[in-house]
Design an enzyme around this catalytic site. Structure first.
Site, PDB file in Angstrom:
ATOM      1  N   LYS A 140      -9.145  75.538 110.501  1.00  0.00           N
ATOM      2  CA  LYS A 140      -9.665  74.008 110.806  1.00  0.00           C
ATOM      3  C   LYS A 140     -10.193  74.012 112.482  1.00  0.00           C
ATOM      4  O   LYS A 140     -11.171  73.335 112.810  1.00  0.00           O
ATOM      5  CB  LYS A 140      -8.698  72.812 110.850  1.00  0.00           C
ATOM      6  CG  LYS A 140      -8.251  72.852 109.187  1.00  0.00           C
ATOM      7  CD  LYS A 140      -9.651  72.048 108.540  1.00  0.00           C
ATOM      8  CE  LYS A 140      -9.879  70.891 108.776  1.00  0.00           C
ATOM      9  NZ  LYS A 140     -10.925  70.141 107.897  1.00  0.00           N
ATOM     10  N   TYR A 150      -4.241  77.989 108.379  1.00  0.00           N
ATOM     11  CA  TYR A 150      -5.189  76.801 107.737  1.00  0.00           C
ATOM     12  C   TYR A 150      -5.370  76.160 109.093  1.00  0.00           C
ATOM     13  O   TYR A 150      -6.625  75.882 109.050  1.00  0.00           O
ATOM     14  CB  TYR A 150      -4.042  75.930 106.955  1.00  0.00           C
ATOM     15  CG  TYR A 150      -4.614  74.258 106.979  1.00  0.00           C
ATOM     16  CD1 TYR A 150      -5.717  73.974 106.433  1.00  0.00           C
ATOM     17  CD2 TYR A 150      -3.697  73.399 107.653  1.00  0.00           C
ATOM     18  CE1 TYR A 150      -6.083  72.751 106.442  1.00  0.00           C
ATOM     19  CE2 TYR A 150      -4.309  72.189 107.778  1.00  0.00           C
ATOM     20  CZ  TYR A 150      -5.539  71.753 107.016  1.00  0.00           C
ATOM     21  OH  TYR A 150      -5.856  70.327 107.357  1.00  0.00           O
ATOM     22  N   THR A 202      -7.855  67.864 111.702  1.00  0.00           N
ATOM     23  CA  THR A 202      -6.238  67.520 111.597  1.00  0.00           C
ATOM     24  C   THR A 202      -5.585  67.824 112.873  1.00  0.00           C
ATOM     25  O   THR A 202      -6.175  68.468 113.750  1.00  0.00           O
ATOM     26  CB  THR A 202      -5.692  68.513 110.556  1.00  0.00           C
ATOM     27  OG1 THR A 202      -4.237  68.467 110.647  1.00  0.00           O
ATOM     28  CG2 THR A 202      -6.017  70.010 111.015  1.00  0.00           C
ATOM     29  N   ASP A 203      -4.335  67.217 113.028  1.00  0.00           N
ATOM     30  CA  ASP A 203      -3.712  67.346 114.116  1.00  0.00           C
ATOM     31  C   ASP A 203      -3.357  68.694 114.552  1.00  0.00           C
ATOM     32  O   ASP A 203      -2.626  69.105 115.535  1.00  0.00           O
ATOM     33  CB  ASP A 203      -2.573  66.230 114.547  1.00  0.00           C
ATOM     34  CG  ASP A 203      -1.429  66.023 113.230  1.00  0.00           C
ATOM     35  OD1 ASP A 203      -1.840  66.831 112.360  1.00  0.00           O
ATOM     36  OD2 ASP A 203      -0.730  65.189 113.383  1.00  0.00           O
ATOM     37  N   GLU A 204      -2.886  69.225 113.439  1.00  0.00           N
ATOM     38  CA  GLU A 204      -2.314  70.777 113.139  1.00  0.00           C
ATOM     39  C   GLU A 204      -3.127  71.564 114.059  1.00  0.00           C
ATOM     40  O   GLU A 204      -2.450  72.745 114.767  1.00  0.00           O
ATOM     41  CB  GLU A 204      -2.134  71.410 111.976  1.00  0.00           C
ATOM     42  CG  GLU A 204      -1.367  70.246 111.124  1.00  0.00           C
ATOM     43  CD  GLU A 204      -1.170  70.939 109.829  1.00  0.00           C
ATOM     44  OE1 GLU A 204      -0.891  72.290 109.691  1.00  0.00           O
ATOM     45  OE2 GLU A 204      -1.000  70.023 108.659  1.00  0.00           O
TER      46      GLU A 204
END
Ligand code: NAD
Length: 330
Positions: A155, A151, A127-129
């Site tokens: 990741k 989260y 994810t870009d997060e």
């Protein structure tokens, strides 16, 4: 050719499996697909119903943390596409143990099993997060990782494990980092299906804080196409961002959803902001575009209209899931 798809009963994984089995990807047109999914609250075999009769599909209910099972399933596997994860930021704020176990230990377990089995390609879907939050400009793949939620931290840890298995062992791993996905079969805890289903039920939608957080929206179809480009031609050990090219504040998104169902702003209920809420995400997709020819194909307005229509026509799919989603509101 055999593909192991983890999390293939979730939103994005099931889309990918339906695409593979409907012949969308030439390199996988005859591939057998093994889905490994634990069927947590977020997974459902109903997501695979359109392809359930395919002789090329095998569904295995199990945990990616199970070393014996993953070793067994990796044997004879050519490609792994790893979607399985705990994926909802709000749940990670309420409690992060499952996130660390599945996202970190589960990914490590899969990487180890893939290494032992000598699989030809492992695509780790991230994810870009993991990059954090960015006020201006866009992240390239070499940007420092500054995850802010449990989260995204879990990741980021899994991304680094994937990288280490390439650097240390030469495992042919690629990592993809995408922006916010939308489309059919998305569990109704994420903002678009939550808002659409609330509105279709005549209810209100909870808008966080000032509603000015910005997200880049990516149709799940484009995301899966990007993943397949990486599976087919990505360079081992590399990271590829995948974006959709439509940045909207949550207020703008809400306005479009209200318009789509013919509702007014009175249906919006402002709620206290999410803890640690990232202000803006934005990925630079030059690398995957230049190296692999990726470009998003789904126009956002058309994609959103199709998605709203899909939810309005598939009540029997999402109504039972609304109760499951009630643990935390969004
Ligand atoms: P999802 O929550 O809809 O699906 C996750 C699936 O993984 C479910 O079917 C669940 O049953 C399964 N699963 C969970 N724990 C498992 C375990 N221990 N063993 C086996 N299966 C397990 O998630 P999604 O939205 O489809 O996301 C898929 C991947 O894409 C995730 O890795 C997520 O981090 C990433 N991602 C998603 C988005 C998005 O907008 N949805 C954005 C960026 C990245």
């Amino acid at each position: 050719m055999r593909v192991l798809v983890t999390g293939g009963a979730g939103f994005i994984g099931s889309h990918y499996v339906r695409q593979v089995l409907s012949g969308q990807y030439p390199t996988l047109s005859e591939a057998d697909v093994v889905v490994l999914d634990k069927l947590t609250y977020a997974g459902s075999e109903a997501n695979l119903a359109p392809v359930a009769d395919s002789p090329r599909l095998r569904f295995v209910r199990g945990d990616i943390c199970d070393a014996v099972l993953t070793r067994e399933l990796m044997h004879g596997t050519d490609l792994v596409v790893h979607f399985a994860a705990e994926s909802h930021v709000d749940r990670s704020i309420a409690g992060s143990t499952d996130f660390v176990v599945t996202n970190v230990v589960g990914t490590q377990t899969l990487l180890q099993a893939a290494l032992e089995a000598g699989v030809g390609r492992f695509v780790h879907v991230s994810t870009d997060e993991v990059y954090g939050s960015i006020e201006e400009g866009s992240w390239t793949e070499d940007h420092v990782l500054e995850p802010n939620s449990p989260y995204s931290a879990s990741k980021a840890a899994s991304d680094l494990l994937a990288r280490s298995f390439h650097r240390t062992h030469g495992l042919p791993v690629c990592v993809t980092r995408c922006s916010n996905n939308y489309g059919p079969y998305q569990f109704p805890e994420k903002v678009i299906p939550l808002f659409v289903t609330n509105l279709l039920d005549g209810g209100q939608v909870p808008l966080y804080g000032d509603g000015l957080n910005v997200r880049d929206w990516l149709h799940v179809d484009d995301h899966c196409r990007g993943i397949q480009l990486v599976a087919d031609g990505g360079r081992p050990g590399e990271v590829y961002n995948i974006g959709g090219g439509t940045e909207l504040t949550n207020r703008e998104l809400t306005e479009r959803l209200l318009a789509a169902v013919g509702a007014g702003w009175d249906r919006v209920r402002p709620v206290e902001d999410r803890k640690g809420h990232d202000r803006r995400y934005s990925v630079d997709i030059s690398k995957i575009s230049t190296e692999l020819g990726y470009r998003p194909q789904v126009d956002f307005d058309a994609g959103l209209a199709d998605t709203v229509r899909w939810y309005s026509e598939h009540r029997s799919w999402w109504e039972p899931l609304k109760d499951r989603a009630a643990l935390v509101e969004r």
